[in-house]
Design a protein around this motif. Sequence first.
Motif, PDB file in Angstrom:
ATOM      1  N   ALA A 106       1.205   3.961  -3.035  1.00  0.00           N
ATOM      2  CA  ALA A 106       0.932   5.385  -2.837  1.00  0.00           C
ATOM      3  C   ALA A 106       2.089   6.237  -3.340  1.00  0.00           C
ATOM      4  O   ALA A 106       1.890   7.290  -3.958  1.00  0.00           O
ATOM      5  CB  ALA A 106       0.660   5.672  -1.359  1.00  0.00           C
TER       6      ALA A 106
ATOM      7  N   ASP B 117      -5.207  -1.054 -10.651  1.00  0.00           N
ATOM      8  CA  ASP B 117      -5.227   0.275 -10.042  1.00  0.00           C
ATOM      9  C   ASP B 117      -6.494   0.509  -9.226  1.00  0.00           C
ATOM     10  O   ASP B 117      -6.429   0.992  -8.087  1.00  0.00           O
ATOM     11  CB  ASP B 117      -5.102   1.345 -11.125  1.00  0.00           C
ATOM     12  N   TRP B 118      -7.642   0.183  -9.793  1.00  0.00           N
ATOM     13  CA  TRP B 118      -8.899   0.449  -9.083  1.00  0.00           C
ATOM     14  C   TRP B 118      -9.120  -0.509  -7.924  1.00  0.00           C
ATOM     15  O   TRP B 118      -9.663  -0.124  -6.885  1.00  0.00           O
ATOM     16  CB  TRP B 118     -10.073   0.412 -10.054  1.00  0.00           C
TER      17      TRP B 118
ATOM     18  N   TYR C 148       1.839   6.453  -7.172  1.00  0.00           N
ATOM     19  CA  TYR C 148       0.688   7.076  -7.822  1.00  0.00           C
ATOM     20  C   TYR C 148       0.352   8.470  -7.312  1.00  0.00           C
ATOM     21  O   TYR C 148      -0.370   9.206  -7.977  1.00  0.00           O
ATOM     22  CB  TYR C 148      -0.539   6.164  -7.686  1.00  0.00           C
ATOM     23  N   VAL C 149       0.818   8.825  -6.130  1.00  0.00           N
ATOM     24  CA  VAL C 149       0.552  10.165  -5.600  1.00  0.00           C
ATOM     25  C   VAL C 149       1.767  11.038  -5.907  1.00  0.00           C
ATOM     26  O   VAL C 149       2.865  10.783  -5.390  1.00  0.00           O
ATOM     27  CB  VAL C 149       0.298  10.121  -4.079  1.00  0.00           C
TER      28      VAL C 149
ATOM     29  N   VAL D 250       0.838  -1.208   0.000  1.00  0.00           N
ATOM     30  CA  VAL D 250       0.000   0.000   0.000  1.00  0.00           C
ATOM     31  C   VAL D 250       0.870   1.254   0.000  1.00  0.00           C
ATOM     32  O   VAL D 250       0.616   2.199  -0.760  1.00  0.00           O
ATOM     33  CB  VAL D 250      -0.942  -0.009   1.219  1.00  0.00           C
TER      34      VAL D 250
ATOM     35  N   GLY E  36      -7.301  -0.360  -0.321  1.00  0.00           N
ATOM     36  CA  GLY E  36      -6.879   0.660   0.629  1.00  0.00           C
ATOM     37  C   GLY E  36      -8.023   1.132   1.510  1.00  0.00           C
ATOM     38  O   GLY E  36      -7.871   1.287   2.726  1.00  0.00           O
ATOM     39  N   ILE E  37      -9.198   1.340   0.902  1.00  0.00           N
ATOM     40  CA  ILE E  37     -10.368   1.787   1.660  1.00  0.00           C
ATOM     41  C   ILE E  37     -10.830   0.702   2.631  1.00  0.00           C
ATOM     42  O   ILE E  37     -11.131   0.972   3.805  1.00  0.00           O
ATOM     43  CB  ILE E  37     -11.505   2.166   0.693  1.00  0.00           C
TER      44      ILE E  37
ATOM     45  N   ALA F  44      -6.692  -1.739  -6.186  1.00  0.00           N
ATOM     46  CA  ALA F  44      -5.759  -1.268  -5.155  1.00  0.00           C
ATOM     47  C   ALA F  44      -6.401  -0.164  -4.321  1.00  0.00           C
ATOM     48  O   ALA F  44      -6.271  -0.141  -3.088  1.00  0.00           O
ATOM     49  CB  ALA F  44      -4.476  -0.758  -5.803  1.00  0.00           C
ATOM     50  N   LEU F  45      -7.106   0.749  -4.984  1.00  0.00           N
ATOM     51  CA  LEU F  45      -7.796   1.816  -4.256  1.00  0.00           C
ATOM     52  C   LEU F  45      -8.864   1.237  -3.340  1.00  0.00           C
ATOM     53  O   LEU F  45      -9.002   1.651  -2.175  1.00  0.00           O
ATOM     54  CB  LEU F  45      -8.419   2.803  -5.247  1.00  0.00           C
ATOM     55  N   THR F  46      -9.609   0.257  -3.849  1.00  0.00           N
ATOM     56  CA  THR F  46     -10.653  -0.382  -3.042  1.00  0.00           C
ATOM     57  C   THR F  46     -10.058  -1.096  -1.836  1.00  0.00           C
ATOM     58  O   THR F  46     -10.581  -1.015  -0.720  1.00  0.00           O
ATOM     59  CB  THR F  46     -11.449  -1.383  -3.901  1.00  0.00           C
TER      60      THR F  46
END
Length: 207
Positions: A40, A161-162, A43-44, A36, A168-169, A164-166
């Motif tokens: 980050a 990518d998507w 991508y950030v 994670v 993280g949440i 990974a975001l899920t």
Amino acid sequence: MSLRLDAPGRATGVRRFGRASRWVHRTTAALMGVCVVTAACLYVPQLAELVGRRELVVRVHEWAGLALPVPVLAGLASRLFRADLGFLNRFGPHDRLWLRAALHRDKRRASRPAGKFNAGQKIYAAWIAGATLVMLGTGLIMWFTHLTPLVWRTSATFVHDWLALTIGIVLAGHIGMALADPEARRGMRTGSVSREWAEREHPLWRP
């Protein structure tokens, strides 16, 4: 329930997790944390500028991702860990009652019966295991670009990518719930919980 004793006749807790289960959880959590954090940093933009050395971050991310299944596979050597997996993989009528109460925000303890793991924990474990396998598969497609056609790599990147975001949440929610329950954290840290907590939160559990 079996109790751990630290003095003759005095019970300090109910045994909840064996050493292997705790080791698997900690190691998997550490690897997931590395994935994670490195994701980050990739991508950030602000984090990417702060950290730099993108090539190194990519390699750490890739190897941590490849290692994610290893703790679970190693844990299968433990009978107690296999038993925990069996509990996580087994749904019963009481789990439907637990989910119905959760959906209706019914916080009464009597409306949420649970065995060693409640229905929410079972769903989370199944989801994160499936998500990890999907991330591993899509990551390999992205890594070995010469083995697959462009459309596969594009699709894999989108899913990776998507998802990974899920993840993280979902992980943030998991950590938040753990922070709100010190006794559950104690069980994962030391292997034991208080008898009162076990009877209140997991009344159908029979160690």
